[in-house]
Write an enzyme that holds these catalytic residues in place. Structure first.
Site, PDB file in Angstrom:
ATOM      1  N   HIS A   1      40.112  23.418  35.979  1.00  0.00           N
ATOM      2  CA  HIS A   1      39.905  24.558  35.075  1.00  0.00           C
ATOM      3  C   HIS A   1      40.446  25.861  35.651  1.00  0.00           C
ATOM      4  O   HIS A   1      40.111  26.934  35.163  1.00  0.00           O
ATOM      5  CB  HIS A   1      38.421  24.730  34.759  1.00  0.00           C
TER       6      HIS A   1
ATOM      7  N   GLU B   1      43.646  18.871  21.275  1.00  0.00           N
ATOM      8  CA  GLU B   1      44.671  19.891  21.509  1.00  0.00           C
ATOM      9  C   GLU B   1      46.059  19.437  21.066  1.00  0.00           C
ATOM     10  O   GLU B   1      46.793  20.205  20.444  1.00  0.00           O
ATOM     11  CB  GLU B   1      44.711  20.281  22.994  1.00  0.00           C
TER      12      GLU B   1
END
Lengths: 380, 484
Positions: free
Chosen positions: B286, B217
């Site tokens: 998450h 990322e």
């Protein structure tokens, strides 16, 4: 590119790197693949010695090339000396990282670039800007935080840009310029415009994770990028050997199949030769390539450097024995047969440019207070 | 007693699916692990395996049936020693043990097993429950009072579309329009998107413009920013915004600040997008709402749409915008259906809130999935005679405080709703703005309904407690209204 006079050790490394991944000949291997016996690591040697290694023979510079190199390197040095002076006078604030000692790197690399090639680097960036042709006035005025600076005084020493000269910063976070430069290369490939991106970073940044994330994508997609690691032996006050498990930074691309070369970054001709080779490599679609420039910064990391981490003798030795500008000066006076007066004339011209920039940077007004609120968004 | 085989959930957020195919027929003997059926959703296809050994006694749902709710019995299994008689006896009390489990390539990062039971419990937990609320309530609302769409010309036709499809269409339309727009991220191309938002883009635009990245990322966000500096228009997908934290430095230090640091010379026309906030049962790492984080940063524009129409119109605007835009989607909303105007080029203005429901008694301000709770609460409160105005901010930066203030000047009360944590929340900013700019109009302190001040727990009951609910909103509106 001539190979004579290089040590067989560096030559074998380079050949291996060049031929990796291709069928056919592999370079000679001098080191047999048997367990190593406490061979002295490069890191164990004083930093000054490693700068003598070069994978690239210095090419011969014509009189004009040496003149240009001298002029440009001297401009950077005099500019930086002046910046140091203005800093001492309180006219430049914050962080100020001088490039003195490393001039041959940016000047030699820039010689190899074409119109449209992009340059990006971290925050020791004044030399890169001058080398790309940015105006000394605009750079110095940015250092003093004035409206005539390249960023209207809002960026400072570490954050300057010039679309016109394809200089994409000037980035303040160590390592962050590497994905950015890789992205510029991505844009070149996307547009198939034949340009390459030269992405500079230091030996300190070479341990950042995002550098390797970038290496991976650059090779995965064969992006036209030349990574130039300016190994000036110290990340702030920490020597390469104290920060890096492996100190030959040119090898850092090996696990991505990116070739790498170590270059005498104090010799502008060696830098030019390496950059020519690397630019051609990237431009011809072979993907990324790494050049590790062995160089040295004479001044502290920034203006507030305690200078306790290295000896005065070490610095002095580099200055007297390896100085990039002095090397060119000797060629000008020797093989190119310039007179002392002719060389002094160049010094005088350069000094005049720098003094003009300093003058401008002190007298240019500060940005209008309304500038506080501009340039946050582009009007949609 | 025969065992029921239930419609399994393919993912934590799946509510229904199509029973595409039976690979067994009545009378077949099956062993544990045998594939007995295939199930499709808009996201993926999977095979259903038998968990127990026995005979398929009866198929209850024929193949090709659409919209079979999770946990609906789809077949009956006779175990060893049971026979037809057991089947006939079994009128009301069948035993159900979730005798099937998904064997599919679930689209989500989190495995899907064992979610069905929790989902069914949730769906029965009352009208203010989380799992069954959004769709039905919104459909009801559409019937009662269609939301105002001032940006849509009168007489425009609407099509029903999921948020997922609307986002995909927005990207496809912008990619057709501008060759410098490209999409990159993990699994966006060949996998068709981890949440299927980029479905079909690779086929239409090819690998040059729809680019699968490695799992890096920080690296690909920075690469995208560099490409944007060069003038390309990257749409960078984070599989979820939780992973975007890896790229925080490039988003804030490079994308958001460079224009300013460059004195206006060099901007960064990039969109970072992906699902944000809690999904279902994926626990603390998450499940996080980044609305407050990004809306803090000058130089960024931050959008968090609720409906499919807003998702489409605002994503198109984001791609055209010359600034870095943070586009916060939501996994639970992806599968929800909303009317989307059928226009050739439907682009919404960034920075404009929408009044999703008109009312005069109290103002509820929300965005993204928070709108689900806000609208449900407004519905419930209306039945008790409290008529709420519900404002969907849609864009968090720049925030349309004018619309909020105008509403509060009318209602004199305000409740904000968001999924993120309470401290330094979007709601606390709104409360501070209202105090500064509408103090004299407030008849009660502004209250913020937020997620609880804890990392997201995994256990179903705790997760439900951690998230804001319509019930919380109802309570807050009653509190600011000094009602019971």
């Amino acid at each position: 590119m001539a190979e004579a006079n290089t040590s067989s050790r560096t030559r074998s490394r380079r050949s291996n790197a060049q031929n990796r991944g291709k069928s056919g000949s592999r370079g000679p291997r001098k080191t047999p693949e048997k367990p190593r016996q406490a061979a002295p690591k490069a890191a164990d040697k004083p930093a000054t010695e490693t700068a003598e290694k070069s994978a690239f023979d210095p090419i011969v510079f014509s009189r004009d090339e040496d003149l240009k190199a001298y002029r440009e390197m001297l401009l950077i040095r005099r500019f930086e000396e002046k910046a140091g002076q203005l800093y001492g006078m309180g006219l430049i604030g914050g962080f100020c990282h001088l490039y003195i000692g490393q001039e041959a790197v940016v000047v030699g690399v820039q010689f190899a670039l074409k119109q449209g090639d992009q340059v990006t680097t971290t925050y020791r960036d004044h030399g890169h800007m001058l080398a790309t042709g940015m105006e000394p006035r605009g750079v110095m005025a940015e250092l003093t935080g004035r409206r005539g600076g390249y960023s209207k005084g809002k960026g400072g020493s570490m954050h300057m840009f010039s679309r016109e000269k394809n200089f994409y910063g000037g980035h303040g976070i160590v390592g962050a310029s590497v994905p950015l430069g890789t992205g510029l290369a991505f844009a070149n490939q996307y547009r198939d415009n034949g340009a390459i991106s030269v992405t500079y970073f230091g030996d300190g940044a070479a341990n950042q994770g995002q550098v390797y994330e970038s290496f991976n994508m650059a090779k995965l997609w064969d992006l036209p990028v030349v990574y130039v690691i300016e190994n000036n032996q110290y990340g702030m006050g920490t020597s390469v050997a104290r920060a890096s498990a492996t100190t030959e930074l040119c090898k850092r691309g090996q696990s991505f199949d990116i070739p790498g070369h170590q270059v005498d970054g104090m010799d502008v001709r060696a830098v030019k030769a390496a950059a020519d080779f690397a630019a051609e490599h990237a431009r011809s679609g072979k993907g990324p390539i790494i050049l590790e420039m062995l160089t040295y910064r004479y001044r502290g990391h920034s203006m507030s450097d305690p200078a306790k981490y290295r000896s005065k003798e070490e610095v002095q030795k580099m200055r007297t024995e390896h100085d990039a500008i002095e090397q060119v000066k000797q060629r000008l006076l020797g093989e190119h047969k310039l007179s002392e007066d002719e060389v002094k004339e160049i010094d005088k011209e350069v000094r005049a440019i720098v003094n003009d920039a300093a003058e401008f940077a002190q007298n240019d007004p500060e940005p209008d207070p309304s500038e506080l609120w501009t340039d946050i968004y582009v009007e949609a | 007693m025969p065992t029921e085989i239930l419609m399994p959930a393919l993912s934590p957020t799946m509510e229904e699916g199509k029973l595409a195919k039976w690979t067994v027929k009545e009378g077949d003997e099956v062993a544990a692990g045998d594939v007995i059926a295939e199930i499709e959703t808009d996201k993926a296809t999977m095979e259903v395996e038998a968990v127990d050994e026995g005979t398929i006694a009866k198929i209850l749902i024929g193949e090709g049936t659409d919209a079979v709710k999770v946990n609906t019995p789809i077949a009956l299994l006779l175990m060893e020693g049971e026979d037809e008689a057991d089947l006939r006896e079994a009128g009301g009390a069948r035993k159900s043990n979730g005798a099937a489990h998904p064997n599919g390539d679930a689209a989500e990062a989190a495995p899907a097993q064992g979610e069905a039971k929790a989902a069914s419990e949730e769906s029965e937990s009352g009208k203010l429950g989380r799992a069954d609320g959004p769709v039905s309530v919104l459909v009801a609302m559409d019937k009662a009072e269609p939301p105002e769409e001032p940006e849509v010309p009168e007489g425009t036709e609407f099509v029903e579309q999921t948020v997922r499809e609307a986002l995909r269409d927005a990207m496809a339309e912008e990619m057709r329009r501008d060759g410098e727009v490209f999409v990159m991220g993990e699994e966006v191309a060949e996998y068709q998107g981890a949440y299927k938002v980029t479905q079909g883009l690779l086929a239409e635009f090819g690998a040059r413009r729809v680019i699968d990245t490695p799992i890096t990322e920080h690296g690909f966000a920075g690469l995208g920013v560099g490409a944007a500096f060069a003038g390309l228009r990257p749409v960078v997908e984070f599989m979820t915004w939780n992973f975007g934290m890896q790229a925080m430095d490039q988003i804030i230090n490079s994308a958001a600040k460079t224009l300013y640091m460059a004195g206006g010379q060099m901007g960064c026309p990039i969109v970072f997008r992906g699902p944000n906030g809690a999904a279902a049962r994926v626990a603390a790492q998450h499940s996080q709402d980044f609305a407050a984080w990004y809306s803090h940063v000058p130089g960024l524009k931050v959008i968090q749409p609720h409906t499919a129409a807003d998702a489409k119109g605002l994503l198109k605007a984001a791609i055209r915008d010359p600034n870095p835009v943070i586009f916060l989607e939501n996994e639970i909303l992806y599968g929800q259906t909303f009317p989307v105007p059928e226009l050739d080029d439907f682009v919404l203005p960034i920075g404009k809130a929408k009044i999703a429901r008109k009312g005069g008694d109290a103002t509820i301000v929300s965005f993204g999935i928070g709108m689900t709770h806000a609208l449900q609460a407004a519905e419930a409160l209306a039945e008790e005679g409290i008529d709420c105005e519900v404002i969907d901010l849609r864009t968090l930066r720049p925030m349309d405080m004018d619309t909020v203030i105008a509403s509060v000047k009318k209602t004199n009360r305000c409740v904000t709703v968001e999924e993120g944590w309470p401290q330094s929340s979007v709601g606390s900013f709104i409360a501070a703005e209202l105090m500064a700019k509408a103090f004299d109009w407030l008849d009660a302190p502004v209250l913020s309904v937020t997620g609880k001040d804890v990392p997201m727990p995994y256990a179903a009951n705790l997760e439900k407690l951690a998230l804001p609910s319509a019930k919380d909103v109802v309570a807050a509106v009653k509190a600011v209204s000094y009602a019971d």
